[in-house]
Design a protein around this motif. Structure first.
Motif, PDB file in Angstrom:
ATOM      1  N   ALA A   7       0.830  -1.217   0.000  1.00  0.00           N
ATOM      2  CA  ALA A   7       0.000   0.000   0.000  1.00  0.00           C
ATOM      3  C   ALA A   7       0.865   1.268   0.000  1.00  0.00           C
ATOM      4  CB  ALA A   7      -0.936  -0.007   1.209  1.00  0.00           C
ATOM      5  N   TYR A   8       2.175   1.083   0.209  1.00  0.00           N
ATOM      6  CA  TYR A   8       3.106   2.220   0.177  1.00  0.00           C
ATOM      7  C   TYR A   8       3.437   2.525  -1.279  1.00  0.00           C
ATOM      8  CZ  TYR A   8       7.351   4.962   1.179  1.00  0.00           C
ATOM      9  OH  TYR A   8       8.310   5.940   1.242  1.00  0.00           O
ATOM     10  N   THR A   9       2.690   3.453  -1.870  1.00  0.00           N
ATOM     11  CA  THR A   9       2.867   3.799  -3.278  1.00  0.00           C
ATOM     12  C   THR A   9       3.580   5.150  -3.394  1.00  0.00           C
ATOM     13  OG1 THR A   9       0.744   4.929  -3.263  1.00  0.00           O
ATOM     14  CG2 THR A   9       0.732   2.609  -3.933  1.00  0.00           C
ATOM     15  N   THR A  10       3.988   5.481  -4.605  1.00  0.00           N
ATOM     16  CA  THR A  10       4.632   6.771  -4.839  1.00  0.00           C
ATOM     17  C   THR A  10       3.707   7.922  -4.440  1.00  0.00           C
ATOM     18  OG1 THR A  10       5.651   5.728  -6.734  1.00  0.00           O
ATOM     19  CG2 THR A  10       5.909   8.099  -6.571  1.00  0.00           C
ATOM     20  N   ALA A  11       2.414   7.775  -4.769  1.00  0.00           N
ATOM     21  CA  ALA A  11       1.449   8.832  -4.453  1.00  0.00           C
ATOM     22  C   ALA A  11       1.298   8.992  -2.939  1.00  0.00           C
ATOM     23  CB  ALA A  11       0.096   8.525  -5.086  1.00  0.00           C
ATOM     24  N   LEU A  12       1.264   7.842  -2.238  1.00  0.00           N
ATOM     25  CA  LEU A  12       1.118   7.887  -0.783  1.00  0.00           C
ATOM     26  C   LEU A  12       2.356   8.523  -0.144  1.00  0.00           C
ATOM     27  CD1 LEU A  12      -0.512   5.781   1.719  1.00  0.00           C
ATOM     28  CD2 LEU A  12       1.961   5.714   1.925  1.00  0.00           C
ATOM     29  N   ARG A  13       3.518   8.116  -0.631  1.00  0.00           N
ATOM     30  CA  ARG A  13       4.777   8.660  -0.132  1.00  0.00           C
ATOM     31  C   ARG A  13       4.787  10.185  -0.294  1.00  0.00           C
ATOM     32  NH1 ARG A  13       9.484  10.108  -2.549  1.00  0.00           N
ATOM     33  NH2 ARG A  13      11.397   9.743  -1.370  1.00  0.00           N
ATOM     34  N   GLN A  14       4.377  10.654  -1.467  1.00  0.00           N
ATOM     35  CA  GLN A  14       4.373  12.089  -1.741  1.00  0.00           C
ATOM     36  C   GLN A  14       3.360  12.825  -0.855  1.00  0.00           C
ATOM     37  OE1 GLN A  14       6.845  13.400  -3.662  1.00  0.00           O
ATOM     38  NE2 GLN A  14       6.094  15.244  -2.641  1.00  0.00           N
ATOM     39  N   ALA A  15       2.202  12.206  -0.642  1.00  0.00           N
ATOM     40  CA  ALA A  15       1.170  12.823   0.200  1.00  0.00           C
ATOM     41  C   ALA A  15       1.703  13.036   1.619  1.00  0.00           C
ATOM     42  CB  ALA A  15      -0.085  11.946   0.226  1.00  0.00           C
ATOM     43  N   TRP A  16       2.352  12.016   2.168  1.00  0.00           N
ATOM     44  CA  TRP A  16       2.919  12.127   3.515  1.00  0.00           C
ATOM     45  C   TRP A  16       4.042  13.157   3.561  1.00  0.00           C
ATOM     46  CZ3 TRP A  16       1.644  10.555   8.353  1.00  0.00           C
ATOM     47  CH2 TRP A  16       0.577   9.653   8.467  1.00  0.00           C
ATOM     48  N   LEU A  17       4.884  13.145   2.514  1.00  0.00           N
ATOM     49  CA  LEU A  17       5.978  14.121   2.468  1.00  0.00           C
ATOM     50  C   LEU A  17       5.440  15.546   2.474  1.00  0.00           C
ATOM     51  CD1 LEU A  17       8.791  12.914   0.036  1.00  0.00           C
ATOM     52  CD2 LEU A  17       8.977  13.436   2.492  1.00  0.00           C
ATOM     53  N   ASN A  18       4.353  15.764   1.731  1.00  0.00           N
ATOM     54  CA  ASN A  18       3.759  17.106   1.691  1.00  0.00           C
ATOM     55  C   ASN A  18       3.280  17.531   3.065  1.00  0.00           C
ATOM     56  OD1 ASN A  18       4.237  17.115  -1.046  1.00  0.00           O
ATOM     57  ND2 ASN A  18       2.111  16.708  -1.637  1.00  0.00           N
ATOM     58  N   MET A  19       2.581  16.638   3.754  1.00  0.00           N
ATOM     59  CA  MET A  19       2.088  16.995   5.082  1.00  0.00           C
ATOM     60  C   MET A  19       3.258  17.202   6.043  1.00  0.00           C
ATOM     61  SD  MET A  19      -0.463  15.078   7.756  1.00  0.00           S
ATOM     62  CE  MET A  19       0.812  14.139   8.602  1.00  0.00           C
ATOM     63  N   TYR A  20       4.230  16.297   5.970  1.00  0.00           N
ATOM     64  CA  TYR A  20       5.388  16.399   6.857  1.00  0.00           C
ATOM     65  C   TYR A  20       6.123  17.728   6.644  1.00  0.00           C
ATOM     66  CZ  TYR A  20       9.816  15.372   9.140  1.00  0.00           C
ATOM     67  OH  TYR A  20      10.920  15.443   9.943  1.00  0.00           O
ATOM     68  N   SER A  21       6.219  18.156   5.395  1.00  0.00           N
ATOM     69  CA  SER A  21       6.972  19.391   5.142  1.00  0.00           C
ATOM     70  C   SER A  21       6.225  20.615   5.676  1.00  0.00           C
ATOM     71  CB  SER A  21       7.334  19.530   3.672  1.00  0.00           C
ATOM     72  OG  SER A  21       6.256  20.050   2.954  1.00  0.00           O
ATOM     73  N   ILE A  22       4.890  20.552   5.713  1.00  0.00           N
ATOM     74  CA  ILE A  22       4.129  21.646   6.321  1.00  0.00           C
ATOM     75  C   ILE A  22       4.386  21.686   7.834  1.00  0.00           C
ATOM     76  CG2 ILE A  22       1.793  22.518   6.821  1.00  0.00           C
ATOM     77  CD1 ILE A  22       0.937  21.339   4.084  1.00  0.00           C
ATOM     78  N   VAL A  23       4.372  20.504   8.453  1.00  0.00           N
ATOM     79  CA  VAL A  23       4.624  20.412   9.899  1.00  0.00           C
ATOM     80  C   VAL A  23       6.040  20.918  10.220  1.00  0.00           C
ATOM     81  CG1 VAL A  23       4.954  18.769  11.820  1.00  0.00           C
ATOM     82  CG2 VAL A  23       2.973  18.550  10.304  1.00  0.00           C
ATOM     83  N   VAL A  24       7.012  20.464   9.437  1.00  0.00           N
ATOM     84  CA  VAL A  24       8.399  20.845   9.691  1.00  0.00           C
ATOM     85  C   VAL A  24       8.624  22.349   9.458  1.00  0.00           C
ATOM     86  CG1 VAL A  24      10.757  20.628   8.789  1.00  0.00           C
ATOM     87  CG2 VAL A  24       9.455  18.599   9.390  1.00  0.00           C
ATOM     88  N   SER A  25       7.993  22.904   8.426  1.00  0.00           N
ATOM     89  CA  SER A  25       8.247  24.338   8.234  1.00  0.00           C
ATOM     90  C   SER A  25       7.622  25.152   9.355  1.00  0.00           C
ATOM     91  CB  SER A  25       7.849  24.847   6.846  1.00  0.00           C
ATOM     92  OG  SER A  25       6.704  24.234   6.395  1.00  0.00           O
ATOM     93  N   ALA A  26       6.486  24.690   9.900  1.00  0.00           N
ATOM     94  CA  ALA A  26       5.904  25.392  11.051  1.00  0.00           C
ATOM     95  C   ALA A  26       6.826  25.268  12.272  1.00  0.00           C
ATOM     96  CB  ALA A  26       4.517  24.847  11.370  1.00  0.00           C
ATOM     97  N   MET A  27       7.362  24.076  12.502  1.00  0.00           N
ATOM     98  CA  MET A  27       8.274  23.893  13.637  1.00  0.00           C
ATOM     99  C   MET A  27       9.535  24.741  13.454  1.00  0.00           C
ATOM    100  SD  MET A  27       7.998  19.802  14.569  1.00  0.00           S
ATOM    101  CE  MET A  27       9.136  19.791  15.978  1.00  0.00           C
ATOM    102  N   THR A  28      10.032  24.785  12.232  1.00  0.00           N
ATOM    103  CA  THR A  28      11.269  25.518  11.944  1.00  0.00           C
ATOM    104  C   THR A  28      11.123  27.014  12.218  1.00  0.00           C
ATOM    105  OG1 THR A  28      11.871  23.863  10.308  1.00  0.00           O
ATOM    106  CG2 THR A  28      12.989  25.973  10.130  1.00  0.00           C
ATOM    107  N   ARG A  29       9.892  27.518  12.080  1.00  0.00           N
ATOM    108  CA  ARG A  29       9.662  28.928  12.401  1.00  0.00           C
ATOM    109  C   ARG A  29       9.900  29.233  13.875  1.00  0.00           C
ATOM    110  NH1 ARG A  29       4.518  28.723   9.539  1.00  0.00           N
ATOM    111  NH2 ARG A  29       5.388  28.022   7.572  1.00  0.00           N
ATOM    112  N   GLY A  30       9.954  28.183  14.700  1.00  0.00           N
ATOM    113  CA  GLY A  30      10.205  28.376  16.130  1.00  0.00           C
ATOM    114  C   GLY A  30      11.675  28.595  16.462  1.00  0.00           C
ATOM    115  N   TRP A  31      12.558  28.368  15.502  1.00  0.00           N
ATOM    116  CA  TRP A  31      13.992  28.582  15.760  1.00  0.00           C
ATOM    117  C   TRP A  31      14.284  30.087  15.776  1.00  0.00           C
ATOM    118  CZ3 TRP A  31      12.913  23.694  15.427  1.00  0.00           C
ATOM    119  CH2 TRP A  31      13.839  22.760  15.868  1.00  0.00           C
ATOM    120  N   ALA A  32      14.847  30.542  16.857  1.00  0.00           N
ATOM    121  CA  ALA A  32      15.153  31.968  16.961  1.00  0.00           C
ATOM    122  C   ALA A  32      16.216  32.328  15.929  1.00  0.00           C
ATOM    123  CB  ALA A  32      15.665  32.277  18.357  1.00  0.00           C
ATOM    124  N   LYS A  33      16.004  33.425  15.277  1.00  0.00           N
ATOM    125  CA  LYS A  33      16.953  33.846  14.230  1.00  0.00           C
ATOM    126  C   LYS A  33      18.189  34.467  14.884  1.00  0.00           C
ATOM    127  CE  LYS A  33      14.425  32.329  10.980  1.00  0.00           C
ATOM    128  NZ  LYS A  33      13.263  32.064  11.772  1.00  0.00           N
TER     129      LYS A  33
END
Ligand code: HEM
Length: 147
Positions: free
Chosen positions: A121-147
């Motif tokens: 069930a781990y398809t290219t489309a599924l992998r990409q879908a998770w990567l997209n969500m993960y990158s949104i989560v990570v960019s929000a977390m990354t905004r917490g790093w003090a400049k």
């Protein structure tokens, strides 16, 4: 929308066994980057990775991570509502010494866990879908790093 369906369907089965799947993910993470283990204070109480991986603090963190993923999956339609929470979470990780670059290897470990649990069930489309969500989560977390 198709992405959301893929994520929700796959999480429906994985989310029932969060801790075991989280253990697979973090075991992989410490295999790929053993130095990350030293950021956990409990790592001083255990010699090698396999020992640390059975400590209650490790399991607690795994549980916390899986609950954040669970929250993201539940909020696929309005991920922006998690923005402040994720930014603060990023700030806490900066405080314990995590580098934003480490999120790439965390993402790799997440994909590894998905692949080993979902099998065919781990398809290219599924992998990409998770990567997209993960990158949104990570960019929000990354905004917490003090400049
Ligand atoms: C807390 C390390 C990735 C979610 C912590 C703590 C450490 C830590 C040392 C504080 C001690 C503890 O609560 O166990 C790391 C490392 C990571 C990582 C080394 C990988 C590079 C993540 C990810 C998530 C996450 C990807 C979720 C998406 C949390 C949560 C807490 C936490 C929810 C509790 C924060 C609080 O006290 O409010 N992490 N973490 N962690 N981590 Fe992580």
């Amino acid at each position: 929308e198709k992405d959301k369906g893929l994520i929700r369907d796959s999480w429906e089965s994985l989310g029932k066994n969060k801790v075991p799947h989280g253990i697979v993910m973090f075991t992989r993470l410490f295999e790929l980057d053993p130095a990350l283990l030293t950021l956990f204070s409990y790592s001083t109480n255990c010699g090698v990775a396999p020992e640390c991986l059975s400590s209650p603090e490790f399991l607690e963190h795994v549980t916390k991570v899986m609950l954040v993923i669970d929250a993201a999956v539940s909020h696929l339609d309005d991920l922006h509502t998690l923005e402040d929470f994720l930014m603060n979470l990023g700030r806490k990780h900066q405080a314990v010494g995590v580098k934003t670059q480490s999120f790439a290897v965390v993402g790799e470990s997440l994909l590894y866990m998905l692949q080993s649990s979902l099998g065919p069930a781990y398809t290219t489309a599924l992998r990409q879908a998770w990567l997209n969500m993960y990158s949104i989560v990570v960019s929000a977390m990354t905004r917490g790093w003090a400049k």
